[in-house]
Design a protein around this motif. Structure first.
Motif, PDB file in Angstrom:
ATOM      1  N   LEU A   2       0.664  -1.076  -0.462  1.00 52.28           N
ATOM      2  CA  LEU A   2       0.093  -0.199  -0.483  1.00 52.28           C
ATOM      3  C   LEU A   2       0.816   1.600   0.147  1.00 52.28           C
ATOM      4  O   LEU A   2       0.426   2.433  -0.513  1.00 52.28           O
ATOM      5  CB  LEU A   2      -0.822  -0.266   1.143  1.00 52.28           C
ATOM      6  N   GLY A   3       2.385   1.471   0.684  1.00 55.62           N
ATOM      7  CA  GLY A   3       2.812   2.559   0.576  1.00 55.62           C
ATOM      8  C   GLY A   3       2.059   2.859   2.037  1.00 55.62           C
ATOM      9  O   GLY A   3       2.256   2.424   2.748  1.00 55.62           O
ATOM     10  N   GLY A   4       2.403   4.608   1.329  1.00 60.64           N
ATOM     11  CA  GLY A   4       2.687   5.285   3.010  1.00 60.64           C
ATOM     12  C   GLY A   4       1.564   6.390   2.571  1.00 60.64           C
ATOM     13  O   GLY A   4       1.024   7.136   3.049  1.00 60.64           O
ATOM     14  N   MET A   5       0.121   6.138   1.923  1.00 61.94           N
ATOM     15  CA  MET A   5      -0.673   6.559   1.568  1.00 61.94           C
ATOM     16  C   MET A   5      -1.987   6.510   2.332  1.00 61.94           C
ATOM     17  O   MET A   5      -2.055   5.541   2.733  1.00 61.94           O
ATOM     18  CB  MET A   5      -1.665   6.863   0.474  1.00 61.94           C
ATOM     19  N   PRO A   6      -2.312   7.217   3.495  1.00 60.97           N
ATOM     20  CA  PRO A   6      -2.600   7.094   4.218  1.00 60.97           C
ATOM     21  C   PRO A   6      -4.541   6.782   3.620  1.00 60.97           C
ATOM     22  O   PRO A   6      -5.035   5.632   4.434  1.00 60.97           O
ATOM     23  CB  PRO A   6      -3.375   8.467   5.102  1.00 60.97           C
ATOM     24  N   MET A   7      -5.150   7.369   2.958  1.00 60.29           N
ATOM     25  CA  MET A   7      -6.802   6.766   2.399  1.00 60.29           C
ATOM     26  C   MET A   7      -6.074   5.212   1.999  1.00 60.29           C
ATOM     27  O   MET A   7      -7.108   4.683   2.280  1.00 60.29           O
ATOM     28  CB  MET A   7      -6.470   7.667   1.371  1.00 60.29           C
ATOM     29  N   TYR A   8      -4.841   4.968   1.452  1.00 56.38           N
ATOM     30  CA  TYR A   8      -5.385   3.725   1.246  1.00 56.38           C
ATOM     31  C   TYR A   8      -4.845   2.877   2.000  1.00 56.38           C
ATOM     32  O   TYR A   8      -5.268   1.600   2.336  1.00 56.38           O
ATOM     33  CB  TYR A   8      -3.888   3.218   0.526  1.00 56.38           C
ATOM     34  N   LEU A   9      -4.107   3.106   3.329  1.00 58.36           N
ATOM     35  CA  LEU A   9      -4.066   2.104   4.328  1.00 58.36           C
ATOM     36  C   LEU A   9      -4.861   2.095   5.090  1.00 58.36           C
ATOM     37  O   LEU A   9      -5.384   0.579   6.145  1.00 58.36           O
ATOM     38  CB  LEU A   9      -3.201   3.203   5.410  1.00 58.36           C
ATOM     39  N   ALA A  10      -5.613   3.357   5.040  1.00 59.99           N
ATOM     40  CA  ALA A  10      -7.461   2.719   5.387  1.00 59.99           C
ATOM     41  C   ALA A  10      -8.521   2.090   5.053  1.00 59.99           C
ATOM     42  O   ALA A  10      -8.958   1.307   6.390  1.00 59.99           O
ATOM     43  CB  ALA A  10      -7.999   4.083   5.831  1.00 59.99           C
ATOM     44  N   GLN A  11      -7.452   1.385   4.021  1.00 65.10           N
ATOM     45  CA  GLN A  11      -8.655   0.641   3.166  1.00 65.10           C
ATOM     46  C   GLN A  11      -8.430  -1.031   4.116  1.00 65.10           C
ATOM     47  O   GLN A  11      -8.956  -1.873   3.632  1.00 65.10           O
ATOM     48  CB  GLN A  11      -8.303   0.103   1.767  1.00 65.10           C
ATOM     49  N   PHE A  12      -7.343  -1.404   4.506  1.00 63.18           N
ATOM     50  CA  PHE A  12      -7.478  -2.800   5.153  1.00 63.18           C
ATOM     51  C   PHE A  12      -7.903  -2.752   7.006  1.00 63.18           C
ATOM     52  O   PHE A  12      -7.110  -1.064   7.109  1.00 63.18           O
ATOM     53  CB  PHE A  12      -6.107  -2.578   5.295  1.00 63.18           C
ATOM     54  N   ASP A  13      -9.128  -3.598   7.255  1.00 66.75           N
ATOM     55  CA  ASP A  13      -9.179  -3.692   8.270  1.00 66.75           C
ATOM     56  C   ASP A  13      -8.080  -5.354   9.025  1.00 66.75           C
ATOM     57  O   ASP A  13      -7.626  -5.281   9.229  1.00 66.75           O
ATOM     58  CB  ASP A  13     -10.301  -5.064   8.268  1.00 66.75           C
ATOM     59  N   PRO A  14      -7.708  -4.150  10.049  1.00 63.28           N
ATOM     60  CA  PRO A  14      -6.545  -4.624  11.325  1.00 63.28           C
ATOM     61  C   PRO A  14      -7.227  -5.652  11.715  1.00 63.28           C
ATOM     62  O   PRO A  14      -6.394  -6.406  12.063  1.00 63.28           O
ATOM     63  CB  PRO A  14      -6.252  -3.757  11.994  1.00 63.28           C
ATOM     64  N   ARG A  15      -8.672  -5.842  12.152  1.00 65.37           N
ATOM     65  CA  ARG A  15      -8.846  -7.421  12.833  1.00 65.37           C
ATOM     66  C   ARG A  15      -9.291  -7.956  11.381  1.00 65.37           C
ATOM     67  O   ARG A  15      -8.818  -9.155  12.070  1.00 65.37           O
ATOM     68  CB  ARG A  15     -10.796  -6.894  12.985  1.00 65.37           C
ATOM     69  N   ARG A  16      -8.895  -8.224  10.266  1.00 61.65           N
ATOM     70  CA  ARG A  16      -8.941  -9.178   9.597  1.00 61.65           C
ATOM     71  C   ARG A  16      -7.078  -9.375   9.373  1.00 61.65           C
ATOM     72  O   ARG A  16      -6.240  -8.603   9.605  1.00 61.65           O
ATOM     73  CB  ARG A  16      -9.294  -8.687   7.738  1.00 61.65           C
ATOM     74  N   SER A  17      -7.093 -10.423   8.799  1.00 62.36           N
ATOM     75  CA  SER A  17      -5.697 -11.432   8.325  1.00 62.36           C
ATOM     76  C   SER A  17      -5.344 -10.139   6.898  1.00 62.36           C
ATOM     77  O   SER A  17      -5.790  -9.427   6.055  1.00 62.36           O
ATOM     78  CB  SER A  17      -5.540 -12.518   7.671  1.00 62.36           C
TER      79      SER A  17
END
Length: 351
Positions: A195-210
């Motif tokens: 994803l790199g360091g773009m906050p909007m991209y990072l926010a698309q991953f759900d930390p509750r999932r693998s």
């Protein structure tokens, strides 16, 4: 998404706001990098008027800015007044600001698209009223080349008026992995590699999932926000994105020299002298030159690489597998195409 890091950027804004007199601040950077989030975080604890421009006629933007100012300051007199120009409305705000008032014009290039003479009018306002007032006027834009050439450059009407500027860059690795606090270090690094360091991209991953589940859901599913992101990015910045897309695809495939890129895209090498600098100005490509090269400025001697981890992932794994992905076979693509090659793909990010 949560607001993470940006400590130095906020500290600079606080320092600028504490200075006496009018302050003219320019913020620019790629779409999705978090400019609006930074400005909103900065404004949260101080009087402010925040306005995000739209691609509409100038009169519509002016009336919407007027409404935003009236709502923010809750002044009946301002709400009832009529303003025929940006100078008049900004002048009113400058007169009424008995303490520091932050005024944000977000997506400033949209305003200039509707009214190309707006930078000159703001310059006139600033010279006569703004710089002696308590206003802190923030101009923000995602069109990096426009902000550099039309706002910051020496030929701009606003040249010499700004008191501070920042290019907002993607989050570095230590800040980016804070989006996934419960993950292992390895999975945090894998997420950054994809994803790199773009906050909007990072926010698309759900930390509750693998991590594999997130890749399948956020990157390999046609309905996801990121699935069409590169195409949308190019369309929003460029009039004819076809050749630019071909260049990015060629570089992602490992063709890094201009003659290799030109052969893959089907254009003359000399034509790349137009396309490559544009992609560099958008922060999508980076150019490297050997430390021993005696003519480092000669464009034909450099090598080009994608400057964004997400674009590297998308062109390496999403684009070649779109036929399967359109049939909702993202899990299969992960198992057979992405997972076996992903550690090798991460090599460049690790280096």
């Amino acid at each position: 998404p949560p607001f993470i890091d940006r400590v130095s950027e906020l500290a600079f804004l606080d320092e600028l706001a504490a200075r006496p007199g009018g302050q003219l601040y320019v913020l620019y950077g790629r779409r999705r990098v978090g400019k609006t989030a930074l400005l909103r975080e900065f404004c949260r604890s101080r009087p402010h008027v925040y306005f995000q421009a739209a691609q509409v006629p100038d009169s519509d933007n002016l009336s919407q800015f007027h409404a935003a100012a009236a709502d923010a300051l809750d002044e009946s007199g301002l709400r009832a007044a009529r303003f025929e120009s940006w100078e008049a409305l900004l002048g009113y705000l400058a007169q009424r600001a008995d303490q520091r008032l932050v005024v944000v014009l977000d997506e400033f290039p949209y305003l200039c698209e509707a009214d190309p003479g707006l930078p000159s009018r703001i310059q006139r306002f600033w010279d006569h009223q703004g710089q002696q007032s308590n206003l802190m006027l923030a101009l923000s834009g995602s069109a990096v080349s426009f902000m550099e050439n039309k706002v910051l450059a020496g030929r701009s009407a606003l040249f010499g008026r700004r008191t501070g500027q920042q290019e907002l860059l993607p989050l570095p690795l230590p800040a980016a992995v804070r989006f996934f606090p419960g993950w292992s270090l390895a999975d945090q690094f894998r997420a950054y590699g994809a994803l790199g360091g773009m906050p909007m991209y990072l926010a698309q991953f759900d930390p509750r999932r693998s991590f594999p589940e997130n890749v399948s859901q956020a990157l390999l599913r046609p309905q996801s926000l990121l699935y069409e992101e590169p195409a949308n990015l190019l369309r929003s910045e460029l009039r004819d994105p076809q050749v630019y897309n071909g260049i990015l695809e060629a570089v992602a495939a490992g063709l890094t020299r201009p003659n290799e890129i030109a052969g893959r895209v089907g254009v003359q090498v000399t034509a790349l002298s137009h396309y490559l600098p544009v992609l560099q100005s958008l922060r999508l490509l980076r150019r490297t030159v050997s430390i021993t090269d005696r003519a480092p400025d000669k464009r034909s001697r450099g090598r080009y690489f994608l400057a964004d981890n997400f674009l590297r992932f998308w062109y390496r794994f999403v684009l070649p597998n779109r036929s399967l992905l359109e049939m909702d076979l993202g899990d299969e693509v992960w198992r057979n195409q992405v997972s076996p090659m992903f550690d090798q793909f991460l090599g460049a990010t690790f280096e």
